[in-house]
Motif scaffolding. Sequence first.
Motif, mmCIF file in Angstrom:
data_model
loop_
_atom_site.group_PDB
_atom_site.id
_atom_site.type_symbol
_atom_site.label_atom_id
_atom_site.label_comp_id
_atom_site.label_asym_id
_atom_site.label_seq_id
_atom_site.Cartn_x
_atom_site.Cartn_y
_atom_site.Cartn_z
ATOM 1 N N GLU A 37 -4.332 4.589 9.126
ATOM 2 C CA GLU A 37 -4.089 4.534 10.226
ATOM 3 C C GLU A 37 -3.067 5.290 10.792
ATOM 4 O OE1 GLU A 37 -7.788 2.556 12.514
ATOM 5 O OE2 GLU A 37 -5.897 1.826 12.525
ATOM 6 N N LYS A 38 -1.450 4.381 9.528
ATOM 7 C CA LYS A 38 -0.110 4.187 9.435
ATOM 8 C C LYS A 38 0.080 6.156 9.083
ATOM 9 C CE LYS A 38 4.300 2.442 9.067
ATOM 10 N NZ LYS A 38 4.338 2.425 7.028
ATOM 11 N N TYR A 90 1.126 -1.121 0.217
ATOM 12 C CA TYR A 90 0.318 -0.358 0.038
ATOM 13 C C TYR A 90 0.701 1.507 -0.006
ATOM 14 C CZ TYR A 90 -4.645 -2.741 0.641
ATOM 15 O OH TYR A 90 -5.603 -3.680 1.031
ATOM 16 N N ALA A 95 -12.393 1.186 4.141
ATOM 17 C CA ALA A 95 -11.431 1.535 5.172
ATOM 18 C C ALA A 95 -11.396 3.173 5.563
ATOM 19 C CB ALA A 95 -10.457 1.376 4.948
ATOM 20 N N CYS A 109 1.523 -5.379 3.222
ATOM 21 C CA CYS A 109 0.363 -6.208 4.084
ATOM 22 C C CYS A 109 -0.069 -7.745 2.989
ATOM 23 C CB CYS A 109 -1.349 -5.723 4.326
ATOM 24 S SG CYS A 109 -0.774 -3.784 4.617
ATOM 25 N N ALA A 123 -9.106 -4.540 6.541
ATOM 26 C CA ALA A 123 -8.569 -4.104 7.518
ATOM 27 C C ALA A 123 -7.273 -3.564 7.091
ATOM 28 C CB ALA A 123 -8.343 -5.793 8.030
ATOM 29 N N ALA A 124 -6.232 -3.722 6.468
ATOM 30 C CA ALA A 124 -4.889 -3.762 5.410
ATOM 31 C C ALA A 124 -4.861 -2.108 5.637
ATOM 32 C CB ALA A 124 -4.497 -5.090 4.155
ATOM 33 N N LEU A 145 3.063 0.825 2.894
ATOM 34 C CA LEU A 145 2.417 -0.435 3.659
ATOM 35 C C LEU A 145 2.657 -1.744 3.684
ATOM 36 C CD1 LEU A 145 2.582 -1.484 7.000
ATOM 37 C CD2 LEU A 145 -0.739 -0.881 6.508
ATOM 38 N N ARG A 170 -7.211 0.265 5.583
ATOM 39 C CA ARG A 170 -6.932 0.608 7.567
ATOM 40 C C ARG A 170 -6.008 0.714 8.102
ATOM 41 N NH1 ARG A 170 -12.116 1.476 11.764
ATOM 42 N NH2 ARG A 170 -11.477 2.884 12.971
ATOM 43 N N ARG A 171 -5.324 -0.188 8.509
ATOM 44 C CA ARG A 171 -4.119 -0.008 8.602
ATOM 45 C C ARG A 171 -3.174 0.729 7.521
ATOM 46 N NH1 ARG A 171 -3.793 -5.480 9.437
ATOM 47 N NH2 ARG A 171 -2.664 -5.718 7.250
ATOM 48 N N PHE A 172 -3.051 0.794 6.640
ATOM 49 C CA PHE A 172 -2.482 2.114 5.797
ATOM 50 C C PHE A 172 -2.295 3.281 6.383
ATOM 51 C CE2 PHE A 172 -1.933 4.437 2.443
ATOM 52 C CZ PHE A 172 0.006 4.961 1.901
ATOM 53 N N ARG A 198 9.703 -6.565 3.955
ATOM 54 C CA ARG A 198 9.395 -5.444 4.560
ATOM 55 C C ARG A 198 11.135 -4.523 4.594
ATOM 56 N NH1 ARG A 198 4.869 -6.005 9.554
ATOM 57 N NH2 ARG A 198 2.982 -5.991 8.227
#
Length: 241
Positions: A134-135, A106, A157, A121, A127-128, A119, A130-132, A205
Motif C-alpha cells: 500500500e505504501k 520489505y 497481501a 517491519c 499485514a506487514a 519498509l 500489505r502495508r508495504f 528505520r
Amino acid sequence: MSHRTKRPRKTLPTGIAKVLKRLHYPLEVILLCVRWYVAYSLSLRDLEEMMAERGLLVDHSTVHRWVIKLLRVFEKAFRRHLRPVGTSWRMDETYILVKGQWKYLYRAVDKAGKTIDFLLCARRDTAAARRFFEKAIARNAAPQTVTVDKSGANLAALQAINAERETPIKIRQNKYLNNLVEQDHRSINRRVRPMLGFQNFRCARIILGGIETMRMISKDQMLAPKGNNPSAAKQFYSLVA
C-alpha cells in the motif's frame, strides 16, 4: 585541532537550517560524515578515526547524532526529485538485526533494478506485506505485475489488495525471476554489516532510509537538470541546496 567554533553558513532551506541550528561543526564536515556513513561500509568509530586523521576531533556519538537528525530530511527532500519507476515489480524481504532480534526489511525493485520502495517491519506476515504494498502503490501508482517468491503472506497481501481493485495486479510467484531483488539486498546488507545491528527500531528505520536513498542516487534515480551529469556525491549534497 577542534572545530567546534561556529562558522558562517550559506542560506539553507528552513527545514535543514532548523536541524543544523545546534550542530556546531562546519557544514561540509557534517555532510561528508553523513554521506560516507550511508554510502560505504564504515562504522561510526571508523569515521571518528578518519576525521581525526584530518585534524578534526569528532566523536562517534556526534556523528550518530548528525546521521539521525539529517537523514530524515534528506530522504524527504529526495522524494521530491525521484524519477518514475517501471510497472513490473520484484518484491522480497531481507533480515535486519534490531536490538538483538531479527526484523524484516520489505523491498521492491522494477525489472531494470531501480528501487521502488522499502519498509522495515517488526513481523513478517500478511499485514506487514500489505502495508508495504500500500505504501509503495501510494508513492508510485499501482504496477501491472508483481513477482514474489513462494511466500504465502506476500501472495495473500496482494490478493487482498486485488479484491478492492477494479483492475487487478498480475501476480507471479517465481523465485528465479525474483533473483533481481534478492541480489539487490546484498548492497544494503553489505552496508549494514559493520553496524553490528541497530540499537532500536526508530534508528534502524532512519538509517536504512538514508542507505536506501544513497543507493537510489547511485542508481541514477534522482532527477537532474538536463545536460548535467553530477556525481552521486554532488546529488546527495544538492538535497540541502
